[in-house]
Motif scaffolding. Sequence first.
Motif, PDB file in Angstrom:
ATOM      1  N   SER A 202       0.835  -1.212   0.000  1.00  0.00           N
ATOM      2  CA  SER A 202       0.000   0.000   0.000  1.00  0.00           C
ATOM      3  C   SER A 202       0.863   1.253   0.000  1.00  0.00           C
ATOM      4  O   SER A 202       0.551   2.233  -0.697  1.00  0.00           O
ATOM      5  CB  SER A 202      -0.919   0.007   1.222  1.00  0.00           C
ATOM      6  OG  SER A 202      -1.792  -1.100   1.209  1.00  0.00           O
ATOM      7  N   GLY A 203       1.964   1.223   0.773  1.00  0.00           N
ATOM      8  CA  GLY A 203       2.858   2.381   0.817  1.00  0.00           C
ATOM      9  C   GLY A 203       3.502   2.663  -0.527  1.00  0.00           C
ATOM     10  O   GLY A 203       3.581   3.824  -0.967  1.00  0.00           O
TER      11      GLY A 203
ATOM     12  N   LYS B 100       2.376   1.787  -3.464  1.00  0.00           N
ATOM     13  CA  LYS B 100       1.363   2.189  -4.442  1.00  0.00           C
ATOM     14  C   LYS B 100       0.914   3.641  -4.249  1.00  0.00           C
ATOM     15  O   LYS B 100       0.352   4.247  -5.159  1.00  0.00           O
ATOM     16  CB  LYS B 100       0.136   1.280  -4.327  1.00  0.00           C
ATOM     17  CG  LYS B 100       0.332  -0.076  -4.982  1.00  0.00           C
ATOM     18  CD  LYS B 100      -0.973  -0.851  -4.957  1.00  0.00           C
ATOM     19  CE  LYS B 100      -0.844  -2.115  -5.773  1.00  0.00           C
ATOM     20  NZ  LYS B 100      -2.120  -2.852  -5.861  1.00  0.00           N
ATOM     21  N   SER B 101       1.144   4.177  -3.058  1.00  0.00           N
ATOM     22  CA  SER B 101       0.718   5.548  -2.777  1.00  0.00           C
ATOM     23  C   SER B 101       1.729   6.599  -3.225  1.00  0.00           C
ATOM     24  O   SER B 101       1.544   7.785  -2.974  1.00  0.00           O
ATOM     25  CB  SER B 101       0.450   5.715  -1.276  1.00  0.00           C
ATOM     26  OG  SER B 101       1.654   5.609  -0.543  1.00  0.00           O
ATOM     27  N   THR B 102       2.815   6.174  -3.890  1.00  0.00           N
ATOM     28  CA  THR B 102       3.818   7.120  -4.384  1.00  0.00           C
ATOM     29  C   THR B 102       3.172   8.071  -5.395  1.00  0.00           C
ATOM     30  O   THR B 102       2.457   7.623  -6.296  1.00  0.00           O
ATOM     31  CB  THR B 102       4.974   6.370  -5.072  1.00  0.00           C
ATOM     32  OG1 THR B 102       5.488   5.385  -4.176  1.00  0.00           O
ATOM     33  CG2 THR B 102       6.085   7.329  -5.450  1.00  0.00           C
TER      34      THR B 102
ATOM     35  N   ARG C 140       9.949   4.506  -4.711  1.00  0.00           N
ATOM     36  CA  ARG C 140       8.763   3.893  -4.118  1.00  0.00           C
ATOM     37  C   ARG C 140       9.016   3.383  -2.696  1.00  0.00           C
ATOM     38  O   ARG C 140       8.214   3.643  -1.796  1.00  0.00           O
ATOM     39  CB  ARG C 140       8.258   2.752  -5.008  1.00  0.00           C
ATOM     40  CG  ARG C 140       7.580   3.206  -6.294  1.00  0.00           C
ATOM     41  CD  ARG C 140       6.990   2.035  -7.038  1.00  0.00           C
ATOM     42  NE  ARG C 140       6.364   2.429  -8.286  1.00  0.00           N
ATOM     43  CZ  ARG C 140       5.090   2.796  -8.409  1.00  0.00           C
ATOM     44  NH1 ARG C 140       4.312   2.825  -7.337  1.00  0.00           N
ATOM     45  NH2 ARG C 140       4.594   3.124  -9.586  1.00  0.00           N
TER      46      ARG C 140
ATOM     47  N   GLN D 266       4.607   3.946   5.941  1.00  0.00           N
ATOM     48  CA  GLN D 266       3.536   2.960   5.910  1.00  0.00           C
ATOM     49  C   GLN D 266       4.053   1.571   6.262  1.00  0.00           C
ATOM     50  O   GLN D 266       3.357   0.779   6.906  1.00  0.00           O
ATOM     51  CB  GLN D 266       2.898   2.939   4.517  1.00  0.00           C
ATOM     52  CG  GLN D 266       1.657   2.091   4.412  1.00  0.00           C
ATOM     53  CD  GLN D 266       0.491   2.667   5.187  1.00  0.00           C
ATOM     54  OE1 GLN D 266       0.446   3.863   5.434  1.00  0.00           O
ATOM     55  NE2 GLN D 266      -0.443   1.817   5.586  1.00  0.00           N
TER      56      GLN D 266
ATOM     57  N   ALA E 174       7.486   4.683   0.831  1.00  0.00           N
ATOM     58  CA  ALA E 174       6.581   3.766   1.536  1.00  0.00           C
ATOM     59  C   ALA E 174       7.004   3.484   2.970  1.00  0.00           C
ATOM     60  O   ALA E 174       6.231   2.869   3.720  1.00  0.00           O
ATOM     61  CB  ALA E 174       6.501   2.444   0.765  1.00  0.00           C
TER      62      ALA E 174
END
Length: 259
Positions: free
Chosen positions: A146-147, A149-151, A174, A181, A178
């Motif tokens: 999740s971390g 992917k949130s980039t 990335r 997270q 992340a």
Amino acid sequence: MRQRARRGGRGAAVVLPVLGMLAVIAVWWLATIVFAIEEFLLPSPADVLAVLGEHPGYLLEHAGVTLLEIVQGFGLSMVVGIPIALLIVSSTVLERTIYPPLLALNAVPKIAIAPVLVVWMGFGPAPKVLLVFLVCFFPVVISTASGMKSTPFELVELMRSLDCTRWQEFFKLRFPHALPQVFVGLKTAISLAVIGAVIAEFVGAGAGLGFVIVTSGSSADTALAFAAMGLLGVMSIVLFYGLVYLERRLLPWAEEHRI
């Protein structure tokens, strides 16, 4: 002004948890007095401290066994979970392939797996470490994926415009992005690791604090069981705040952006 506020915040971060624990102990002690609860039902904090004073070596020896299982299983979950999260983020096909088995494995009650692991691996430390790994694995994978992917998409596009390789994109953009997270998942996992170790020790163990709780419960030595549970609580607090300290040392920039 800002430095003074930070010092005050750090002082409160130490004092408030201590006050909270003291309040819980005071309520517990008061309940045993007001309701005249028998020691075999609910020992008072004084009874638990007395047991700790009578059997310090015995309890610390078993605490060491449990701590080793926790550290090994938790470490294994990081070694395996973070690379799998990288694979999930690197490919939509892999994400769709890996996620369903992960969800199915996480949905299985771990207390149901513990006896099976004992049958497969015997009564040694291996099934305990593996159960801790299974409990910690899912939070580590999910938080890391999740971390990453949130980039922000703009930064990813910038990296690609500079002809960076896919691995450079992962490890230089990335993954660092992340890390806050990732630590959320690690802090969740370390709390679950203590639970996983105790569950595993309830089934076919000859050592560990879970073993102490089971044996003391069968002999109605409730104070000894509470002493073991108290050590588990202390262990969980120390491990959790150890990760909090490590996060602040490794990610000071993340701490500065928190409100």
